[in-house]
Structure formats: C-alpha cells, structure tokens
Design an enzyme around this catalytic site. Structure first.
Site, mmCIF file in Angstrom:
data_model
loop_
_atom_site.group_PDB
_atom_site.id
_atom_site.type_symbol
_atom_site.label_atom_id
_atom_site.label_comp_id
_atom_site.label_asym_id
_atom_site.label_seq_id
_atom_site.Cartn_x
_atom_site.Cartn_y
_atom_site.Cartn_z
ATOM 1 N N HIS A 148 -14.980 -0.119 4.282
ATOM 2 C CA HIS A 148 -14.731 1.265 4.641
ATOM 3 C C HIS A 148 -15.920 2.189 4.378
ATOM 4 O O HIS A 148 -15.818 3.384 4.605
ATOM 5 C CB HIS A 148 -13.514 1.793 3.881
ATOM 6 C CG HIS A 148 -12.250 1.054 4.243
ATOM 7 N ND1 HIS A 148 -11.717 0.038 3.471
ATOM 8 C CD2 HIS A 148 -11.425 1.178 5.307
ATOM 9 C CE1 HIS A 148 -10.628 -0.420 4.025
ATOM 10 N NE2 HIS A 148 -10.419 0.255 5.149
ATOM 11 N N CYS B 176 -7.825 2.125 1.831
ATOM 12 C CA CYS B 176 -8.921 1.338 1.270
ATOM 13 C C CYS B 176 -8.554 0.786 -0.099
ATOM 14 O O CYS B 176 -8.244 1.524 -1.028
ATOM 15 C CB CYS B 176 -10.179 2.192 1.161
ATOM 16 S SG CYS B 176 -11.527 1.309 0.337
ATOM 17 N N SER C 285 0.796 -1.226 0.000
ATOM 18 C CA SER C 285 0.000 0.000 0.000
ATOM 19 C C SER C 285 0.827 1.273 0.000
ATOM 20 O O SER C 285 0.272 2.361 -0.098
ATOM 21 C CB SER C 285 -0.907 0.003 1.216
ATOM 22 O OG SER C 285 -1.703 -1.154 1.204
#
Lengths: 372, 714
Positions: free
Chosen positions: B377, B390, B337
């Site tokens: 989310h 997310c 991420s």
C-alpha cells in the site's frame, strides 16, 4: 279376622303379600328410572311377569301335599334332564348356553333346579326313617341330589347358581337334623379347600372377581370398577336419595347393569338409605314369614319345604346386597322381586308359591303338639 | 351356630338316639339360629349401607360428581409476537386437529392405522407418530395431525366410538407468517415434555393441543405468551359422550410481546442471504433496537410446531450449512478486518494521531520477523489503513501501543460481550489479550499473536450480533446496547471519550471504504443522498495449504464479513453481515447494501431481490419446501427417527456450534501460512493506487476482493 272380608281372601298371607307387592311396585319404579324414565322398557314387563308368576304361585299354592310328594322326584329328574340337555346343546352349538328355547319362552333349567332340589330333599328326608338320620344313609343320597345339578350348573359355568343350589340344599339338610358335627366338618373342609378351589377350580375371570373383591382398587377400570361405581351410587344417595329419575350414576351409564344385578344401587342412589331400609325391611318380613310358615307346619315335609324355600330366597337377597355394597365378589345374582329378569322372578315366585302352599296346608291342618 | 346347638350335637353323638321329638326340637332350634343369623346379616347390610350412604356420603357424592362432570381445559390462545409496527411475527390460526392419548387407546397400532387411512398419512409420518407414542408416558397427548379439513375432522368424529383415545378438536395452532425467516429468532412451540409436566404437574400441560415455547423467544417469553386456559364443564356418560354443557369459561389469550424487530426487514434480510449460509443483523444506533436478526438457512417454525418429522429433521441435520444453528448468536467467526476501524479508535485513545503514517512494503517487520500485508500500500495513514484495509498499519500500531490496550477497547466496543437479551443462549467469543492467553494456554503472548489479532484473526472470535453492536458503537461513539423487546422509553447510553472530530474521521474513512477508493466500492447504496459507511472483512478458516479460501470445498472457503452503518454522517442504522465460507467479504457486502436499500426504499430493495430469487429458484420458503420434497423422495422410508426430546436436538446443535467455533483456533496456534493477494490486477487498480502486486494475480471470477490477512514468519 274380620267378617267383612271373605274367608278365602282373609286366609291369604297378607303379612307377606303386602311387603311383596310393595317390593314389586317399588321395583317397577326403580326400573322405570333405570330405563331413563321409560316405563315400557323394563318396568312394564316386570309387572307383567309378576302378574303371570303370581297367578302361577296361586296355582302352586292350591296343590295338595300328596301331589307335591308324588311329583317331587319326577320333577327333580325332569329338571335334571333339562339341565343335561342344555349342556349337550351348548357343546353341540359350540358355546356355553344356559337356557332352552321353547317358542317365545326361554327356560333356564338351572333356575328351576333351585326349588326342585329343595322339594326333592324335603321329600327324601320326610320319607327317611327317623332312626337313620344320624347315619350315612341320610347323607349320601341327599348329597347326590345336590351334587348332580351343581356339577352341571358349574359346567355352564355358573358359579352363582350352583352356590345357590348348594346353599338351599345344605340348609335343608341342616334343618333335617343331620348331626351338626358333619356340618362343622364340612365347613372346616370347605375352608381348607378354598385356596385349592381358587387356584384350580375357578376360571381366570372368576379368580379376577375374587381378587378385585378383596382389593377393588387393584383394577379400577375392570371388575373393581363395577363395585366402585355401585358404592358411588349407594354412597352418593345419602339419607333420602337424589330423587326419582335423578340418579346420575345409572342415567349416565356409570353403573353397570343398573336394571338387573345392580338394581339396588340404582334404587339407593335415587331413594337413599330410606329406600334401602324399605327394601331390606320388606325382605325381612317376607323371609320372617317364611320361617314362621315352616315352624307352623304340622309335618316334616312342610317344615323342610318352607324352610328350604325361605333359604333359597334369602340366598339371592343376601348375595346380591353384599355384592352391591362391596362385601362379596361380583356374582351375577339379581335381587328378587326388584331386578328385571324373568328367570329370577320365576324361581322366586315358585318359592313364594310353595310357601303359600305350605301356609295353606298349615291352615288346613294346624300343628299338633302345643295347639292340641 | 351357637354353643347351645353344638352341645346338643355332642349329646346326640353320645346317646345317638333320634326321635321325632328330638328332630322337631332340632328343627326349631336350627331354624331359629339360622333366622337369627339372617336377621343379623340383614342388620349388618343395613348398617353397611348407612355407613356408605350417610357417614361416607360426602366422599361418594364427590366421586359421583367427578364421574358425571368432566372438566375439560381449553388451551389458551397464545399471545402474539409482534414486530415494532404491530404486525404479527407469530400469530394463531384456527384449525381442526387430532391427538391421541396413549393411555386411553386399546390398540394403538390399529387406531393409528385407522387414522392414517382417514387422514391419508405418509409412511414416515406414521412411523414418527408410532415412535412418539412408544416414547411418551401414557398421559401425554400425541399430536397426529393439525390443519385437517372439515371432512377429515367429521370423518374422525363419527368414528370416535371405535377409536378410543382419539381426541379430535377445534383449536388454534401457532402460525408464523414469514416461516423460515423468523425460525431462529422466534423459535417454535411444541407439546410439553414428560419432564416439564413432572416438574409442574399442571393439567393444562397434558391437554391436547396445548403447546409451550420450545426455543428462542417463544421459550423466553413463555410466561407472557401463555395465557389462562379456559374450561368447559360438561356432563358426560361413562363412555365419554357429552350429554350437555354445564358451564364454559373462556380462555384468556396470552399477552402479546412486541419486539424491536422490523418484520419486513427481517424477512427481506433472510431472503436476501439466499443460497448462502450466514446472518444479517441490523440495529437502530440511537435506541439499540435490533431491527433484524436473520440467520439462514433456517427451519420452518410452522412445520416444527406441528411436530418435527423425521424426514425434515434428517434433511436439516445432513445439511452442512447447519440450518438448525442460529448463526447470529451461536456462530462465532474471526472478525477479520472488520475490527480495524475499532482498533483505530484504540490507537486514537492511545494518542496515535490520524496523520501518523507508516510505509507498507507489502508487509512490515515486527520484532525480528517480517509479516506480509495482503498488498503493497505504500505510505499509509489511518484513513487509508481503514479504507484500504492495510494490514501493515495495524501490525505496527498494535505492536506500538500493546495489544492489551487494543483488547480493552475491543471489549468496550462490544466484542466478547454477552448482551442482556431474551435469548436462550449466546456465544460471546474471544477477545484475545496477553492476559487471556496466559490464563487459557499458560503460554506467553508472541509478536505474531499481536499481528494476527491486530487484523482480527488468530484467537479472535465474535458473533454477528457483537459485530453489529460494534458498528453501532463506532458510528455513534455511544455504548449502544441492543434490545429485542420494544419499550417506549429511549435508552440513555454512556458516551465514549472521543471527540466528534475523531469519530467523524473514522466515519469518513469507513465511508470511503464504500464510497471512495476503498475495498467495497460495490456496496454503495443506490441513493445520491444516503451514503453507507462500512468495513469489509475476510476470515480465514484453514491454512493456505488446505485451500486458497475462495474455491474448492465449501467448508474451507473464507468467511465473508461486513459491518456498516448509514447514513454515514448521521448514523441511524448499523449492522453486520456474516457469510460463512462465502469466499471473502464480496459475499457479504452486497447483502448489506440491498438490506439497507430496502430499509430506505423497500420497492427498490424488493426489485433487486426478485431478480436474485428468480435465479435461486424461489423465496426461502419455496426453496425449503422444494428441498424437502426432493429429500423425501430421495430418502424413502429409511430415515432415522427424530430424537425423542426437542431439547436434545438443540443441545446437539449447540454442542456442534461450539466445536465449529473452535476451528479457527487451530489456525491461530500454528505459525500462519502466507496468503497472497488473489485479486486481478484490474480490481486492485480500481480499489487503490497500484502497488507492486506481489505475485502474479490469478484470474478468478469472484466478486469484489477482500482484504486477505496473512503473516509470514521470516
């Protein structure tokens, strides 16, 4: 000569003695340098030995012809026995030995043998009827006289000395008038035998010496090292040398045996080509005088004796100089009158003494023939 | 013997008449001939002597001089390697050393035995030395020991006449004050190999005690650091005894090399990584100066420079945390991420407005498949997508603008880029794109490739330095280029075409990751006025069927990543921390936090470290030493020897690093297994407004959660 000089002095062979003294003095100088400037280490004993053996030479020169003839064979036999004794003691002691110790004096019988063989051969040919010279009777006993000591010396093993004996004896045989074809044949046989001798008779270390002589670069740190270092010493000396006590090759231990076998290289480094010419010249005069004594001798015994002694000295000089200049394998033979070493001094001074003796005989009984 | 006398021989044979007169004639003739022969030989000898002494004089004088004068080279002192403040990272230490030259030894075995007795060497050390002697060409000096005390040095010196080929001397040896902290960065030094000498037969290369750079910066800056050897001319005897000094020329020390590295920070970061296997890079955003490039665990360059021992080598080889690999440059990891903020920049560039939002229902339908998000989310805009990490948001917009566009920005931001740095080698990884996949595998790009890549998984591979550069570029909007060598000029960087508002938006979102409702709340700096911005990342290395990524065998655990910059509103420093198999980003960002704490307040940083090191059992150096002792005691003498050439060691390490880097590729080729959110309910609560947690959370006492990627085919 001049009347101012007393007759006994004037009678001395000064043409030989001056170069000889010169060589000895020069040798003392070189030996001082070989000991890094220390006169007492080699040079002093060199001079002392010369003094002693010069007196001995004078004594020898007073011997009468008959006395020498009388002792020729017994002397030879005694030296031969000593040689055998050395061999036996060496075997018992468990190692090769070349000398006998008698108190402080060490006698090397193989050295004494060189003049002894010449004396014995001269005596032999002197007594041999002229007619049998070209026959086997002239050859076999003489051959035995040479071969016996050679065999014992080879057993020691000392190739250099045995070759010296062979050379001195062989030349006496040549001078005695033996048929030339025998020498030619022996020479041819010798040439043919060289390969055989090389592979079967020589010890490995002797073979190495020969191979490195033929190709010094093959073993630059072993046997070839000595020859190379010797050539460096001689070559770097140039025309007049690096100066007394300035030789780096000898002083920094690059030169092996700088006071004995390679004394000529030590000398050449510091005195250059000029020093070399002096040494070679001095030997030329001494040896030339030796031949003159031989030619002037009235009888066969004196002739052969003188010529044989001259040849013996020559052998030392020639082999040593050839060795240090890289023309012969490394054989442990010192340079007469210059190298430090009692044995060689003794042998050579005996030769000189005998030459002086023959010289005296010549003065007492001049050669007949042309003079007469 | 002359034709004349030969003919007389023939005549005698025919007549065979010998009389007193013929004998006398023969004697005269023969003595004459022999005397003439002797004279001839004398002349030849004189001529020979003249030839040697006069014609060849020059040659022999030269040889005599080269006998007499021994030119011994004095190894030059190596230039120092300095940090940005002028403190040495590599210096020289005066010491006594002893080498042997195999060529000059008569009986190597006996000599080494003798030396071992004097120096009290261990059996394995002796085995190493013996092997080196066997392997070496005779002229190469072999180091026996350095750092001798004076008594040992003196003991060897007096025995020299019996120890031919042994060279004791006073010299300088390389010294790295911070040891393992700079191992990978600086490299180490060692004697030149036979190949190097044959390539460049400079006698200095085979002078005992002379060493050249063998790895990393020591190798790269070899020419600067090398210096000029000194020389000592001495008069020596044949046995090598020095008679007197003739002349001495001092050596000229090599030039110092000044790095952008901040020495204390480098050491701190290396120590802070602690028991983990990982790397930490910190850069100056304005200049691109690399302030720290730590890779741990590491080797001790001090002991490598003194010769790599078999026990030490064996220990390092056996360690699954690969202490010989420089993980900053040769560790390739899926960025996870951490690429999300950068992807947001790509979205912005493609015209996506920050306010545009999507609904994350625990995942998102892309094409005709549903791909899971790591959590549910709800409504997600760009900021929330960053600080909550997310996945659905990225699936959606990556698909919308096309991954080719995203990949283009990834490259602009430094991923897949090979930087112009003085390093021996760097792996530049992969930025996947449709064109790339076509080229590499001749297969079409699939929607799940976009999904995987959009969250930094799949074929994505980056090294920690690239991640740090990415952070710096994100923070500044400039195309910051890293540099390792300090210069006075301030480099000018190309500015990306982003408005200050756009940059500010992403900065704020990344700050929220740490200081707001984000995934890395514990990364907050202990300062009120300095806020750090960052992005967590977790890179899966095996499918869930093999491991849950957090427990189980170490090598199956997820990598933990964190990119950061600080202060968030006026970025000065940026960096990245990657912890191999740390079990998630929770292993990475506390390190980043402490390193940045140290950056701004060293005292505070050290305080935090001291407590940790107490638990770990000492500093990195102390632990390495302890490990060595334990390993040596356990392994005994049956340790395989070190490869003969140092190059082989590192070639092997590099080859293994390449294999390791390909490991996640297998994962990308398969249809990815579903991953579930394994956070505790409480943690999720803390981090974000409660989504419907997908499965029942398991209670694992792991640090802060990471964003867990996952995509399931329907």
């Amino acid at each position: 000569m001049s009347s101012i000089v007393p007759a006994p002095v004037a009678r001395q062979p000064w043409q030989m003695l001056f170069p000889l003294f010169g060589l000895i003095a020069f040798g003392a100088l070189v030996l001082t340098s070989a000991a890094a400037g220390d006169f007492s280490r080699y040079a002093e004993s060199h001079l002392v030995r010369f003094g002693i053996f010069f007196v001995a030479a004078i004594v020898i020169s007073r011997f009468s012809k008959d006395l020498v003839k009388f002792f020729a064979y017994p002397g030879y036999v005694v030296v031969l026995l000593l040689l055998m004794a050395v061999e036996i003691m060496g075997t018992l002691g468990g190692g090769s030995q070349r000398w006998l110790e008698v108190g402080p004096i060490r006698i090397q019988p193989s050295e004494l043998m060189k003049p002894a063989v010449v004396v014995a051969l001269a005596r032999f040919y002197e007594s041999l009827p002229v007619g049998v010279i070209p026959t086997w009777r002239a050859l076999i006993p003489a051959g035995a006289i040479i071969a016996l000591p050679m065999a014992f010396v080879l057993l020691q093993p000392d190739l250099g000395t045995s070759l010296a004996i062979a050379f001195g004896g062989g030349l006496v045989m040549l001078f005695a008038g033996l048929p030339l074809r025998w020498f030619i044949m022996a020479g041819a046989a010798g040439l043919a035998a060289i390969p055989l001798a090389f592979f079967f008779a020589l010890k490995p270390y002797q073979q190495d010496r020969v191979t490195t002589f033929l190709d010094p670069e093959s073993d630059p740190l072993g046997e070839g090292y000595q020859i190379t270092q010797s050539k460096i010493a001689i070559g770097s000396g140039g025309l007049f040398g690096k100066g007394f006590n300035e030789g780096s090759q000898s002083h920094l231990n690059y030169l092996p045996e700088p006071h004995t076998d390679f004394v000529f290289a030590t000398m050449a480094e510091e005195w250059g080509f000029a020093g070399g010419l002096f040494v070679i010249g001095a030997f030329a005069i001494i040896l030339g005088w030796g031949f003159k004594v031989a030619r002037n001798s009235a009888d066969r015994f004196g002739k052969l004796l003188a010529a044989g002694m001259t040849a013996t000295i020559f052998f030392y000089v020639a082999i040593n100089l050839m060795m240090v200049m890289g023309l012969a394998p490394v054989v442990g033979i010192p340079l007469p009158f210059v190298s430090h070493g009692g044995s060689s001094m003794m042998t050579n001074m005996i030769c000189i003494g005998i030459l002086m003796m023959v010289h005296r005989w010549n003065l007492d009984a001049p050669k007949r023939g042309l003079m007469a | 013997m002359g034709i004349f006398s030969r003919r007389s021989g023939i005549s005698r044979r025919t007549k065979d008449l010998v009389s007193q007169t013929t004998l006398e004639n023969a004697f005269d003739r023969r003595t004459f001939v022999i005397a003439a022969g002797m004279g001839g030989l004398g002349t030849i000898l004189a001529a020979r002597m003249a030839y040697i002494a006069i014609a060849e004089n020059e040659r022999w004088v030269l040889e005599s001089e080269s006998n007499r004068v021994n030119l011994s080279l004095i190894p030059p002192r190596r230039g120092w390697i300095l940090d940005r403040n002028g403190a040495p990272l590599a210096s020289n230490r005066a010491d006594f050393r002893v080498d042997v030259i195999p060529d000059r030894m008569n009986d190597p075995e006996k000599t080494i035995e003798e030396l071992a007795k004097i120096l009290d060497l261990e059996a394995t050390t002796i085995a190493d030395i013996t092997k080196r002697i066997d392997d070496a060409r005779g002229f190469q000096p072999i180091e026996v020991a350095t750092g001798l005390d004076y008594d040992q040095f003196a003991a060897i010196s007096v025995r020299l006449p019996d120890l031919p080929g042994v060279v004791p001397q006073r010299g300088f040896s390389r010294f790295y004050p911070t040891g393992p902290s700079v191992g990978h960065l600086i490299g180490y030094v060692g004697p030149a190999s036979a190949e190097e000498y044959e390539e460049n037969p400079d006698p200095i290369l085979i002078t005992p005690g002379y060493k050249i750079g063998k790895d990393a910066l020591e190798k790269q800056f070899e020419q600067d650091l090398r210096g000029e050897p000194g020389a000592r001319r001495v008069e020596v005897t044949a046995s090598g005894r020095i008679v007197r000094d003739l002349e001495t020329r001092e050596d000229i020390q090599g030039d110092p090399v000044r790095l952008t590295i901040d020495g204390p920070l480098q050491d701190y970061a290396a120590r802070r990584i602690g028991l983990e296997s990982g790397s930490c890079v910190v850069m100056d955003c304005e200049t691109g100066d690399v302030l720290c490039m730590a890779s741990m665990p590491s080797f001790d360059p001090n002991s490598f420079s003194a010769g790599i021992g078999r026990v030490e080598y064996s220990m390092l080889r056996d360690d699954e945390r690969v202490p010989l690999r420089n993980k900053v440059l040769k560790g390739l990891y899926p960025p996870g991420s951490t690429v999300k903020p950068m992807h947001c920049m790509a979205f912005l560039d493609a015209g996506v407005k920050p306010e545009e939002s999507i609904m994350c229902n625990g995942g998102r339908r892309i094409g005709n498949r549903f791909f899971n998000c790591w959590s549910n989310h709800g409504r997600v805009d760009m900021a929330k997508a960053i600080y909550q990490s997310c996945d659905s948001y990225f699936y959606h917009f990556a698909q919308q603008i096309g991954f080719a566009k995203v990949a283009e920005w990834a490259k602009k931001m430094g991923l897949g880029e090979e930087f112009d740095l003085p390093v021996t080698s760097q792996f530049y990884g992969t930025v996947p794109s449709p064109a790339w996949k076509e080229r590499k595998f001749e297969r079409e790009w699939q929607p799940f490739d976009t999904v995987n890549s959009s969250i930094g998984q799949g074929y994505y591979l980056t090294n920690p330095l690239q991640l740090a550069v990415m952070a710096a570029r994100l923070a500044t909007g400039d195309r910051v280029l890293p540099r390792l060598r300090l210069t006075d000029d301030k480099p000018k960087f190309e500015h990306f075409d982003f408005s200050p508002e756009e940059i500010g938006y992403v900065r704020q979102a990344m700050s929220d990751t740490v200081n707001g409702p984000g995934t890395a709340g514990r990364a907050r700096l202990p300062f009120d006025d300095i806020l750090m911005a960052g992005k967590t990342g977790t890179a899966q290395v095996v499918s869930l069927s093999v491991s849950d990524g957090r427990t189980g065998p170490w090598k199956y655990r997820d990598h933990g990543l964190f990119v950061f910059f600080a202060p968030f509103d006026k970025p000065k420093y940026a960096g990245a921390v990657v912890i191999e198999h740390g079990g998630g980003s929770g292993a990475a960002y506390p390190i980043a936090r402490d390193v940045m704490t140290f950056m701004f307040d060293p005292a505070k940083g050290i305080e935090a470290l001291r407590a940790l090191e107490e638990q770990w059992g000492g500093t990195a150096q102390e632990r390495l030493d302890a490990k060595y002792r334990a390993y040596a005691a356990a392994s005994g003498e049956a340790v395989p020897p070190v490869p003969t050439r140092d190059e082989d060691i590192f070639d092997q390490v590099e080859a293994e690093a390449r294999v390791a880097a390909r490991q996640p590729e297998q994962l990308a080729e398969e249809a990815i297994q579903p991953r579930v959110d394994t956070r505790t309910a409480q943690e999720v609560q803390e981090a974000s407004p409660p989504p419907q947690a997908v499965p029942t959370p398991t209670n694992i006492p792991s640090p802060d959660p990471a964003d867990v990627p996952g995509a399931i085919p329907e």
